[in-house]
Design a protein around this motif. Structure first.
Motif, PDB file in Angstrom:
ATOM      1  N   VAL A 113       0.841  -1.195   0.000  1.00  0.00           N
ATOM      2  CA  VAL A 113       0.000   0.000   0.000  1.00  0.00           C
ATOM      3  C   VAL A 113       0.878   1.249   0.000  1.00  0.00           C
ATOM      4  CG1 VAL A 113      -1.537   1.396   1.437  1.00  0.00           C
ATOM      5  CG2 VAL A 113      -2.056  -1.019   1.034  1.00  0.00           C
ATOM      6  N   LYS A 114       1.893   1.268   0.842  1.00  0.00           N
ATOM      7  CA  LYS A 114       2.792   2.420   0.920  1.00  0.00           C
ATOM      8  C   LYS A 114       3.507   2.653  -0.409  1.00  0.00           C
ATOM      9  CE  LYS A 114       3.740   2.175   5.902  1.00  0.00           C
ATOM     10  NZ  LYS A 114       4.785   1.974   6.927  1.00  0.00           N
ATOM     11  N   THR A 115       3.965   1.559  -1.021  1.00  0.00           N
ATOM     12  CA  THR A 115       4.692   1.665  -2.293  1.00  0.00           C
ATOM     13  C   THR A 115       3.809   2.260  -3.380  1.00  0.00           C
ATOM     14  OG1 THR A 115       6.129  -0.212  -1.779  1.00  0.00           O
ATOM     15  CG2 THR A 115       5.874   0.358  -4.099  1.00  0.00           C
ATOM     16  N   HIS A 116       2.578   1.749  -3.497  1.00  0.00           N
ATOM     17  CA  HIS A 116       1.677   2.235  -4.543  1.00  0.00           C
ATOM     18  C   HIS A 116       1.211   3.657  -4.280  1.00  0.00           C
ATOM     19  CE1 HIS A 116       1.396  -1.316  -7.054  1.00  0.00           C
ATOM     20  NE2 HIS A 116       1.309  -2.049  -5.963  1.00  0.00           N
ATOM     21  N   LEU A 117       1.043   4.024  -3.015  1.00  0.00           N
ATOM     22  CA  LEU A 117       0.635   5.393  -2.697  1.00  0.00           C
ATOM     23  C   LEU A 117       1.744   6.384  -3.042  1.00  0.00           C
ATOM     24  CD1 LEU A 117      -1.315   5.045   0.666  1.00  0.00           C
ATOM     25  CD2 LEU A 117      -2.217   5.793  -1.537  1.00  0.00           C
ATOM     26  N   ARG A 118       2.997   5.999  -2.803  1.00  0.00           N
ATOM     27  CA  ARG A 118       4.111   6.886  -3.169  1.00  0.00           C
ATOM     28  C   ARG A 118       4.102   7.158  -4.666  1.00  0.00           C
ATOM     29  NH1 ARG A 118       7.161   4.012   0.799  1.00  0.00           N
ATOM     30  NH2 ARG A 118       7.918   2.560  -0.795  1.00  0.00           N
ATOM     31  N   ARG A 119       3.871   6.096  -5.435  1.00  0.00           N
ATOM     32  CA  ARG A 119       3.833   6.251  -6.889  1.00  0.00           C
ATOM     33  C   ARG A 119       2.629   7.103  -7.308  1.00  0.00           C
ATOM     34  NH1 ARG A 119       3.946   1.232  -8.119  1.00  0.00           N
ATOM     35  NH2 ARG A 119       6.163   1.066  -8.552  1.00  0.00           N
ATOM     36  N   TYR A 120       1.489   6.868  -6.667  1.00  0.00           N
ATOM     37  CA  TYR A 120       0.271   7.607  -7.001  1.00  0.00           C
ATOM     38  C   TYR A 120       0.414   9.088  -6.671  1.00  0.00           C
ATOM     39  CZ  TYR A 120      -4.754   8.706  -7.076  1.00  0.00           C
ATOM     40  OH  TYR A 120      -5.982   9.246  -7.346  1.00  0.00           O
ATOM     41  N   GLN A 121       1.052   9.385  -5.529  1.00  0.00           N
ATOM     42  CA  GLN A 121       1.260  10.780  -5.142  1.00  0.00           C
ATOM     43  C   GLN A 121       2.177  11.477  -6.141  1.00  0.00           C
ATOM     44  OE1 GLN A 121       2.713   9.999  -1.242  1.00  0.00           O
ATOM     45  NE2 GLN A 121       0.684   9.911  -0.315  1.00  0.00           N
ATOM     46  N   LYS A 122       3.194  10.755  -6.593  1.00  0.00           N
ATOM     47  CA  LYS A 122       4.095  11.316  -7.604  1.00  0.00           C
ATOM     48  C   LYS A 122       3.322  11.593  -8.889  1.00  0.00           C
ATOM     49  CE  LYS A 122       8.415  10.320 -10.029  1.00  0.00           C
ATOM     50  NZ  LYS A 122       9.499   9.335 -10.257  1.00  0.00           N
ATOM     51  N   TYR A 123       2.432  10.680  -9.235  1.00  0.00           N
ATOM     52  CA  TYR A 123       1.609  10.805 -10.439  1.00  0.00           C
ATOM     53  C   TYR A 123       0.745  12.059 -10.383  1.00  0.00           C
ATOM     54  CZ  TYR A 123      -2.128   9.506 -13.753  1.00  0.00           C
ATOM     55  OH  TYR A 123      -3.050   9.493 -14.770  1.00  0.00           O
ATOM     56  N   ASN A 124       0.207  12.340  -9.205  1.00  0.00           N
ATOM     57  CA  ASN A 124      -0.719  13.469  -9.066  1.00  0.00           C
ATOM     58  C   ASN A 124      -0.023  14.795  -8.795  1.00  0.00           C
ATOM     59  OD1 ASN A 124      -3.750  12.646  -9.006  1.00  0.00           O
ATOM     60  ND2 ASN A 124      -2.657  10.981  -8.018  1.00  0.00           N
ATOM     61  N   LEU A 125       1.149  14.750  -8.167  1.00  0.00           N
ATOM     62  CA  LEU A 125       1.786  15.989  -7.746  1.00  0.00           C
ATOM     63  C   LEU A 125       2.811  16.514  -8.732  1.00  0.00           C
ATOM     64  CD1 LEU A 125       2.299  15.224  -3.949  1.00  0.00           C
ATOM     65  CD2 LEU A 125       0.536  16.622  -5.007  1.00  0.00           C
ATOM     66  N   MET A 126       3.327  15.659  -9.602  1.00  0.00           N
ATOM     67  CA  MET A 126       4.333  16.132 -10.547  1.00  0.00           C
ATOM     68  C   MET A 126       3.725  17.205 -11.443  1.00  0.00           C
ATOM     69  SD  MET A 126       6.652  12.905 -11.708  1.00  0.00           S
ATOM     70  CE  MET A 126       7.896  13.935 -12.427  1.00  0.00           C
ATOM     71  N   GLY A 127       4.483  18.237 -11.671  1.00  0.00           N
ATOM     72  CA  GLY A 127       3.991  19.335 -12.487  1.00  0.00           C
ATOM     73  C   GLY A 127       3.558  20.529 -11.651  1.00  0.00           C
ATOM     74  N   ASN A 128       3.477  20.331 -10.320  1.00  0.00           N
ATOM     75  CA  ASN A 128       3.109  21.451  -9.465  1.00  0.00           C
ATOM     76  C   ASN A 128       4.303  22.357  -9.161  1.00  0.00           C
ATOM     77  OD1 ASN A 128       0.559  20.497  -9.426  1.00  0.00           O
ATOM     78  ND2 ASN A 128       0.662  19.587  -7.394  1.00  0.00           N
ATOM     79  N   GLY A 129       5.493  21.834  -9.405  1.00  0.00           N
ATOM     80  CA  GLY A 129       6.689  22.608  -9.133  1.00  0.00           C
ATOM     81  C   GLY A 129       7.156  23.325 -10.384  1.00  0.00           C
ATOM     82  N   LYS A 130       8.448  23.515 -10.481  1.00  0.00           N
ATOM     83  CA  LYS A 130       9.017  24.239 -11.610  1.00  0.00           C
ATOM     84  C   LYS A 130       8.845  23.454 -12.904  1.00  0.00           C
ATOM     85  CE  LYS A 130      13.315  26.351 -13.181  1.00  0.00           C
ATOM     86  NZ  LYS A 130      14.750  26.565 -12.885  1.00  0.00           N
ATOM     87  N   GLU A 131       8.390  24.130 -13.937  1.00  0.00           N
ATOM     88  CA  GLU A 131       8.146  23.486 -15.225  1.00  0.00           C
ATOM     89  C   GLU A 131       9.465  23.140 -15.904  1.00  0.00           C
ATOM     90  OE1 GLU A 131       5.246  22.710 -16.272  1.00  0.00           O
ATOM     91  OE2 GLU A 131       5.513  22.199 -18.380  1.00  0.00           O
ATOM     92  N   GLU A 132       9.602  21.952 -16.402  1.00  0.00           N
ATOM     93  CA  GLU A 132      10.784  21.508 -17.119  1.00  0.00           C
ATOM     94  C   GLU A 132      10.355  20.883 -18.437  1.00  0.00           C
ATOM     95  OE1 GLU A 132      13.227  20.241 -13.075  1.00  0.00           O
ATOM     96  OE2 GLU A 132      13.026  18.848 -14.744  1.00  0.00           O
ATOM     97  N   LYS A 133      11.242  20.998 -19.419  1.00  0.00           N
ATOM     98  CA  LYS A 133      10.961  20.339 -20.696  1.00  0.00           C
ATOM     99  C   LYS A 133      11.396  18.896 -20.543  1.00  0.00           C
ATOM    100  CE  LYS A 133      11.473  20.886 -25.674  1.00  0.00           C
ATOM    101  NZ  LYS A 133       9.996  20.964 -25.839  1.00  0.00           N
ATOM    102  N   ASP A 134      10.445  18.022 -20.399  1.00  0.00           N
ATOM    103  CA  ASP A 134      10.727  16.628 -20.080  1.00  0.00           C
ATOM    104  C   ASP A 134       9.712  15.773 -20.813  1.00  0.00           C
ATOM    105  OD1 ASP A 134      12.021  14.554 -18.909  1.00  0.00           O
ATOM    106  OD2 ASP A 134      11.412  15.007 -16.854  1.00  0.00           O
ATOM    107  N   GLU A 135       9.886  15.678 -22.125  1.00  0.00           N
ATOM    108  CA  GLU A 135       8.822  15.115 -22.952  1.00  0.00           C
ATOM    109  C   GLU A 135       9.388  14.329 -24.131  1.00  0.00           C
ATOM    110  OE1 GLU A 135       5.111  17.537 -23.857  1.00  0.00           O
ATOM    111  OE2 GLU A 135       6.119  17.630 -25.805  1.00  0.00           O
TER     112      GLU A 135
END
Length: 231
Positions: A113-135
């Protein structure tokens, strides 16, 4: 913490034990013994992860998983007394992220549960910080790690965190054949075991979302006996 965890299992002892273990870790637990009431809760409450039993009294856990995936993309861990690989593959194909066979150590469930939640949080929170060209833009398939979005010919694809991680890793290694063992260990952060069909099941679901023909896929190529490649 404080994330909302849904438990659906008609074996009261198992559901109660998981509830205690997860609450001890600081999670808010919503516990149900049937799928109908559980899905009603999903529509009323923000759920961050679900633990579903396959054998339920009113609706098959596979059907419940499929129904959830029509609208929601939080991680799903399936529980079952079945041990056949075909059951595991089916569970992953309908949208589950993980699969545990009974009897199991409840502390292992908590760890997953902890492992999947860490991944899910990363999935939802990425992009809230500094924008980078990563595509990457591969023949109309665009995947952006910063925004954590993926589109095909301009139409956004709804990928689970696991599916996104698999596709990103393959794009990141474009032109290289990625062995199934390497892909599994990079995405799941666990040791790969022989005869593990988890990667195959998730790649199959990814291909469905990419509308890939089985015999001649345009994006994810299978290199038999080795792994996968995006040319």
């Amino acid at each position: 913490m404080g994330e909302n965890i849904l438990i659906v299992d008609d074996e009261k002892e198992i559901a109660d034990l998981l509830e205690v273990c997860l609450k001890n870790e600081g999670y808010t637990v919503y516990k149900f013994y049937n799928g109908t009431e559980a899905f009603q809760e999903i529509e009323e409450t923000e759920i961050h992860l679900a633990v579903l039993d396959i054998m339920l009294p009113d609706i098959d856990g596979m059907q419940l998983c499929r129904k959830i995936r029509e609208k929601y993309y939080f991680p799903i861990i399936m529980l079952t007394a079945r041990v056949a690989d075909s059951d595991k593959i089916l569970g992953l194909t309908v949208g589950a992220d993980d699969y545990m066979v009974k009897p199991f150590n409840p502390l292992e469930v908590v760890a997953r549960v902890k492992t999947h939640l860490r991944r899910y949080q990363k999935y939802n929170l990425m992009g809230n910080g500094k924008e980078e060209k990563d595509e990457y833009d591969i023949r109309g398939l665009v995947i952006n790690r910063t925004k954590h979005k993926c589109s095909l010919y301009g139409k956004e694809l709804s990928l689970t965190p696991i599916e996104f991680s698999i596709l990103w890793y393959l794009c990141e290694h474009q032109g290289k054949v990625v062995p199934s063992e390497e892909l599994f260990e990079a995405v799941w952060k666990e040791k790969y075991l022989n005869n593990n069909n988890t990667v195959m099941a998730h790649v199959g679901r990814l291909r469905e979302k990419l509308r890939e023909p089985a015999k001649n896929p345009k994006f994810i190529k299978t290199v038999w006996g080795v792994g996968y490649e995006i040319e």
